[in-house]
Design a protein around this motif. Sequence first.
Motif, mmCIF file in Angstrom:
data_model
loop_
_atom_site.group_PDB
_atom_site.id
_atom_site.type_symbol
_atom_site.label_atom_id
_atom_site.label_comp_id
_atom_site.label_asym_id
_atom_site.label_seq_id
_atom_site.Cartn_x
_atom_site.Cartn_y
_atom_site.Cartn_z
ATOM 1 N N GLY A 2 30.871 32.673 33.357
ATOM 2 C CA GLY A 2 30.716 34.113 33.192
ATOM 3 C C GLY A 2 31.987 34.797 32.730
ATOM 4 O O GLY A 2 33.084 34.257 32.795
ATOM 5 N N ARG A 3 31.816 35.982 32.278
ATOM 6 C CA ARG A 3 32.955 36.770 31.796
ATOM 7 C C ARG A 3 33.912 37.175 32.900
ATOM 8 O O ARG A 3 35.058 37.526 32.627
ATOM 9 C CB ARG A 3 32.453 38.024 31.090
ATOM 10 C CG ARG A 3 31.712 37.726 29.806
ATOM 11 C CD ARG A 3 31.252 38.973 29.148
ATOM 12 N NE ARG A 3 30.079 39.453 29.878
ATOM 13 C CZ ARG A 3 29.361 40.497 29.523
ATOM 14 N NH1 ARG A 3 29.706 41.198 28.480
ATOM 15 N NH2 ARG A 3 28.315 40.845 30.229
ATOM 16 N N LEU A 4 33.453 37.144 34.170
ATOM 17 C CA LEU A 4 34.296 37.589 35.280
ATOM 18 C C LEU A 4 34.734 36.437 36.192
ATOM 19 O O LEU A 4 35.198 36.674 37.300
ATOM 20 C CB LEU A 4 33.557 38.658 36.095
ATOM 21 C CG LEU A 4 33.187 39.920 35.321
ATOM 22 C CD1 LEU A 4 32.370 40.866 36.183
ATOM 23 C CD2 LEU A 4 34.424 40.611 34.787
ATOM 24 N N THR A 5 34.607 35.214 35.721
ATOM 25 C CA THR A 5 35.011 34.057 36.513
ATOM 26 C C THR A 5 36.486 34.189 36.886
ATOM 27 O O THR A 5 37.315 34.601 36.068
ATOM 28 C CB THR A 5 34.770 32.758 35.719
ATOM 29 O OG1 THR A 5 33.373 32.683 35.417
ATOM 30 C CG2 THR A 5 35.180 31.537 36.499
ATOM 31 N N ASP A 6 36.813 33.855 38.137
ATOM 32 C CA ASP A 6 38.169 33.936 38.684
ATOM 33 C C ASP A 6 38.671 35.364 38.876
ATOM 34 O O ASP A 6 39.862 35.583 39.041
ATOM 35 C CB ASP A 6 39.171 33.139 37.840
ATOM 36 C CG ASP A 6 38.843 31.658 37.810
ATOM 37 O OD1 ASP A 6 38.339 31.133 38.831
ATOM 38 O OD2 ASP A 6 39.082 31.016 36.777
ATOM 39 N N LYS A 7 37.776 36.340 38.846
ATOM 40 C CA LYS A 7 38.129 37.735 39.105
ATOM 41 C C LYS A 7 37.546 38.140 40.457
ATOM 42 O O LYS A 7 36.574 37.568 40.929
ATOM 43 C CB LYS A 7 37.557 38.672 38.030
ATOM 44 C CG LYS A 7 37.960 38.326 36.622
ATOM 45 C CD LYS A 7 39.411 38.600 36.389
ATOM 46 C CE LYS A 7 39.726 38.324 34.918
ATOM 47 N NZ LYS A 7 41.125 38.292 34.649
ATOM 48 N N VAL A 8 38.157 39.156 41.080
ATOM 49 C CA VAL A 8 37.655 39.716 42.332
ATOM 50 C C VAL A 8 37.308 41.176 42.073
ATOM 51 O O VAL A 8 38.108 41.920 41.513
ATOM 52 C CB VAL A 8 38.705 39.619 43.462
ATOM 53 C CG1 VAL A 8 38.208 40.296 44.722
ATOM 54 C CG2 VAL A 8 39.072 38.170 43.728
ATOM 55 N N ALA A 9 36.104 41.577 42.485
ATOM 56 C CA ALA A 9 35.665 42.954 42.309
ATOM 57 C C ALA A 9 35.456 43.596 43.673
ATOM 58 O O ALA A 9 34.742 43.053 44.513
ATOM 59 C CB ALA A 9 34.369 42.999 41.514
#
Length: 58
Positions: A2-9
Motif C-alpha cells: 500500500g501507499r502508506l506502508t511503514d507509516k503511522v496515522a
Amino acid sequence: MGRLTDKVAVITGSGSGIGRQIALTYAREGAKIVVADFNEEGMDQTVSQLKEMGAEAI
C-alpha cells in the motif's frame, strides 16, 4: 504493497462515522493506526474492525 506502508496515522474522531472510514481506508493502504475519540466504546469497535482485517491498531 500500500501507499502508506511503514507509516503511522493518528486519526481523531475515529470511533465512528467519517473518522472510522478514514482509519479503515488508511489501514487498507498499509498504515498502522492510532484510534482517538471521546467515545470509548466506538474506539474499541474501530480497533476490533482494524485488527480483524489484519491491521496494527491501538
